[in-house]
Write a protein that holds these residues in place. Structure first.
Motif, PDB file in Angstrom:
ATOM      1  N   UNK A  40      30.549  49.771 -32.433  1.00 61.90           N
ATOM      2  CA  UNK A  40      29.869  50.367 -31.276  1.00 61.90           C
ATOM      3  C   UNK A  40      29.967  49.374 -30.129  1.00 61.90           C
ATOM      4  N   UNK A  41      30.730  49.721 -29.086  1.00 59.30           N
ATOM      5  CA  UNK A  41      31.044  48.777 -28.027  1.00 59.30           C
ATOM      6  C   UNK A  41      30.583  49.309 -26.678  1.00 59.30           C
ATOM      7  N   UNK A  42      30.483  48.392 -25.716  1.00 53.86           N
ATOM      8  CA  UNK A  42      30.060  48.725 -24.363  1.00 53.86           C
ATOM      9  C   UNK A  42      29.394  47.535 -23.713  1.00 53.86           C
ATOM     10  N   UNK A  43      29.190  47.631 -22.405  1.00 52.52           N
ATOM     11  CA  UNK A  43      28.568  46.543 -21.665  1.00 52.52           C
ATOM     12  C   UNK A  43      27.117  46.345 -22.091  1.00 52.52           C
ATOM     13  N   UNK A  44      26.591  45.168 -21.812  1.00 50.49           N
ATOM     14  CA  UNK A  44      25.172  44.909 -22.080  1.00 50.49           C
ATOM     15  C   UNK A  44      24.324  45.907 -21.303  1.00 50.49           C
ATOM     16  N   UNK A  45      23.321  46.449 -21.967  1.00 46.71           N
ATOM     17  CA  UNK A  45      22.433  47.401 -21.315  1.00 46.71           C
ATOM     18  C   UNK A  45      22.859  48.847 -21.441  1.00 46.71           C
ATOM     19  N   UNK A  46      23.925  49.118 -22.224  1.00 43.08           N
ATOM     20  CA  UNK A  46      24.406  50.500 -22.318  1.00 43.08           C
ATOM     21  C   UNK A  46      23.669  51.313 -23.377  1.00 43.08           C
ATOM     22  N   UNK A 232      28.435  54.171 -22.745  1.00 43.50           N
ATOM     23  CA  UNK A 232      28.253  53.831 -21.338  1.00 43.50           C
ATOM     24  C   UNK A 232      26.996  54.516 -20.836  1.00 43.50           C
ATOM     25  N   UNK A 233      26.090  53.726 -20.287  1.00 50.60           N
ATOM     26  CA  UNK A 233      24.867  54.247 -19.660  1.00 50.60           C
ATOM     27  C   UNK A 233      24.117  55.210 -20.570  1.00 50.60           C
ATOM     28  N   UNK A 234      23.942  54.809 -21.839  1.00 53.40           N
ATOM     29  CA  UNK A 234      23.126  55.588 -22.754  1.00 53.40           C
ATOM     30  C   UNK A 234      23.824  56.711 -23.471  1.00 53.40           C
ATOM     31  N   UNK A 235      25.138  56.886 -23.228  1.00 52.47           N
ATOM     32  CA  UNK A 235      25.870  57.987 -23.842  1.00 52.47           C
ATOM     33  C   UNK A 235      27.139  57.482 -24.520  1.00 52.47           C
ATOM     34  N   UNK A 236      27.536  58.149 -25.588  1.00 54.39           N
ATOM     35  CA  UNK A 236      28.822  57.866 -26.221  1.00 54.39           C
ATOM     36  C   UNK A 236      29.884  58.627 -25.443  1.00 54.39           C
ATOM     37  N   UNK A 277      28.916  47.877 -11.156  1.00 51.75           N
ATOM     38  CA  UNK A 277      28.052  47.470 -12.263  1.00 51.75           C
ATOM     39  C   UNK A 277      27.430  48.712 -12.886  1.00 51.75           C
ATOM     40  N   UNK A 278      26.808  48.525 -14.058  1.00 51.97           N
ATOM     41  CA  UNK A 278      26.222  49.668 -14.753  1.00 51.97           C
ATOM     42  C   UNK A 278      25.113  50.279 -13.886  1.00 51.97           C
ATOM     43  N   UNK A 279      24.911  51.584 -13.969  1.00 54.27           N
ATOM     44  CA  UNK A 279      23.958  52.252 -13.082  1.00 54.27           C
ATOM     45  C   UNK A 279      22.507  51.979 -13.450  1.00 54.27           C
ATOM     46  N   UNK A 280      21.628  52.293 -12.516  1.00 56.44           N
ATOM     47  CA  UNK A 280      20.192  52.235 -12.749  1.00 56.44           C
ATOM     48  C   UNK A 280      19.840  53.347 -13.726  1.00 56.44           C
ATOM     49  N   UNK A 281      19.314  52.977 -14.885  1.00 54.96           N
ATOM     50  CA  UNK A 281      19.043  53.969 -15.910  1.00 54.96           C
ATOM     51  C   UNK A 281      17.782  54.774 -15.638  1.00 54.96           C
ATOM     52  N   UNK A 288      29.023  62.885 -14.029  1.00 54.47           N
ATOM     53  CA  UNK A 288      29.465  61.822 -14.938  1.00 54.47           C
ATOM     54  C   UNK A 288      28.849  60.502 -14.508  1.00 54.47           C
ATOM     55  N   UNK A 289      28.262  59.772 -15.425  1.00 52.18           N
ATOM     56  CA  UNK A 289      27.586  58.526 -15.065  1.00 52.18           C
ATOM     57  C   UNK A 289      28.550  57.416 -14.694  1.00 52.18           C
ATOM     58  N   UNK A 290      29.819  57.578 -15.040  1.00 57.74           N
ATOM     59  CA  UNK A 290      30.804  56.546 -14.720  1.00 57.74           C
ATOM     60  C   UNK A 290      31.515  56.807 -13.397  1.00 57.74           C
ATOM     61  N   UNK A 291      31.300  57.964 -12.785  1.00 63.07           N
ATOM     62  CA  UNK A 291      32.140  58.318 -11.639  1.00 63.07           C
ATOM     63  C   UNK A 291      32.059  57.337 -10.459  1.00 63.07           C
ATOM     64  N   UNK A 292      30.914  56.643 -10.175  1.00 66.38           N
ATOM     65  CA  UNK A 292      30.931  55.694  -9.051  1.00 66.38           C
ATOM     66  C   UNK A 292      31.886  54.520  -9.258  1.00 66.38           C
ATOM     67  N   UNK A 293      32.294  54.260 -10.497  1.00 72.61           N
ATOM     68  CA  UNK A 293      33.174  53.128 -10.797  1.00 72.61           C
ATOM     69  C   UNK A 293      34.570  53.581 -11.235  1.00 72.61           C
TER      70      UNK A 293
END
Length: 323
Positions: A40-46, A232-236, A277-281, A288-293
């Motif tokens: 299970x991978x992803x940035x810190x805080x995901x 990413x941001x709480x979702x697989x 950076x990761x979004x404000x949760x 899509x939560x990744x679209x700004x990046x």
């Protein structure tokens, strides 16, 4: 899917803070099969650690709470199990967890032997003397030198690698069916890290234990995992086999994660970091939560959450590019 050892469906774990509701795990779907390792991978805080702690209902309440979903383990929904049964039958017995920092996970006022013995006494109902003998044996099996002496030492007398081995011994004391390993090699030098990973592989083969391996180290994933789930941001956002992941994942975030890994950067000639950076949760982006990046974002990515698409057997991706 039917023969999964663990099946998580629609898991939502929220934290209620003064700033608002933090959606740490927001609709997580995962499955782990007998004898396999899922990375299970992803940035810190995901949301990786929150997902693992939700399985054993270790989320502090308040401020956190599992608000929705199911966690089926060996056919039982752990979220509906009464706490007495969860503590006596599941935690430390059928499912164990290795936490990130072994120094803060071990109680400094008790010897390591006393803490390892607790698992034997709680779940096997054996006496103190026999539990201590069992502790000596399991410490020896995880590579602690002179376990007869070290079992009577306090955690501060152990090195970082030895403390991690002691945590693994505690987790494997009752030969669990599932091991939740949260960054098991963090803060260890590369030599000790390699030893810990080799130890986990050996114990997985010996005890036929399934492993949920939580990490941001893709080298560890390549070494240990059979399948990969990217959060990413709480979702697989993607699930696939480990070979497929390293050959080329489908989701733009998973691709960016892979290209920012130094091992892949050497092949490409340079690091290619993910912008932003990761979004404000508390207030995640619409759609899509990744679209700004995302360099491949479409207009509809900003409007509606993307569906989960099956690209091939065992390969799922949450992205509008494949709808």
């Amino acid at each position: 899917m039917n023969n999964a050892l663990l099946r998580i469906q629609g898991l939502r774990t929220y934290f209620y803070t003064e700033e608002g509701v933090v959606r740490a795990a927001d609709g997580v779907d995962l499955e782990i099969f007998p004898g396999e390792t899922l990375g299970l991978v992803g940035e810190s805080g995901c949301g990786k650690t929150v997902t693992a702690k939700s399985i054993l209902r270790l989320i502090p309440d308040p401020p956190g709470r599992v608000v929705e979903g199911s966690v089926f383990f060996e056919g039982r929904d752990l979220l509906k199990l009464d706490r007495r049964s969860l503590r006596r039958e599941i935690r430390g017995n059928r499912i164990s967890m290795i936490f990130q920092d072994p120094m803060t996970s071990l109680n400094p006022v008790y010897t390591v032997g006393e803490q390892v013995s607790e698992a034997f006494r709680a779940h096997r109902r054996i006496g103190r003397a026999r539990a201590l003998r069992e502790s000596v044996e399991i410490l020896g099996r995880v590579g602690i030198a002179s376990p007869e002496r070290m079992v009577r030492e306090y955690p501060h007398r152990y090195s970082g690698g030895m403390r991690q081995r002691a945590m693994i011994a505690m987790a494997l004391a009752c030969r669990p069916a599932l091991l939740l390993a949260d960054e098991p090699s963090t803060a260890l030098d590369v030599t000790i890290q390699a030893q810990i990973l080799e130890l986990m592989k050996h114990l997985r083969e010996e005890f036929q234990t399934s492993i949920l391996l939580i990490t941001h180290n893709l080298g560890v994933v390549a070494e240990m995992a059979d399948r990969v789930a990217v959060m990413y941001a709480g979702q697989v956002v993607e699930k696939c086999g480990v070979e497929r992941f390293f050959d080329g994942p489908a989701h733009p975030y998973a691709t960016g994660l892979l290209h920012s890994f130094p091992g892949m950067a050497r092949r490409a000639g340079r690091l290619d970091p993910i912008p932003g950076s990761i979004p404000d949760m508390v207030r995640p982006p619409e759609g899509c939560r990744f679209h700004p990046r995302c360099r491949k974002a479409l207009p509809r990515c900003t409007e509606n959450p993307p569906p989960v698409t099956r690209l091939e057997e065992g390969h799922l991706v949450r992205c509008w590019l494949y709808e």
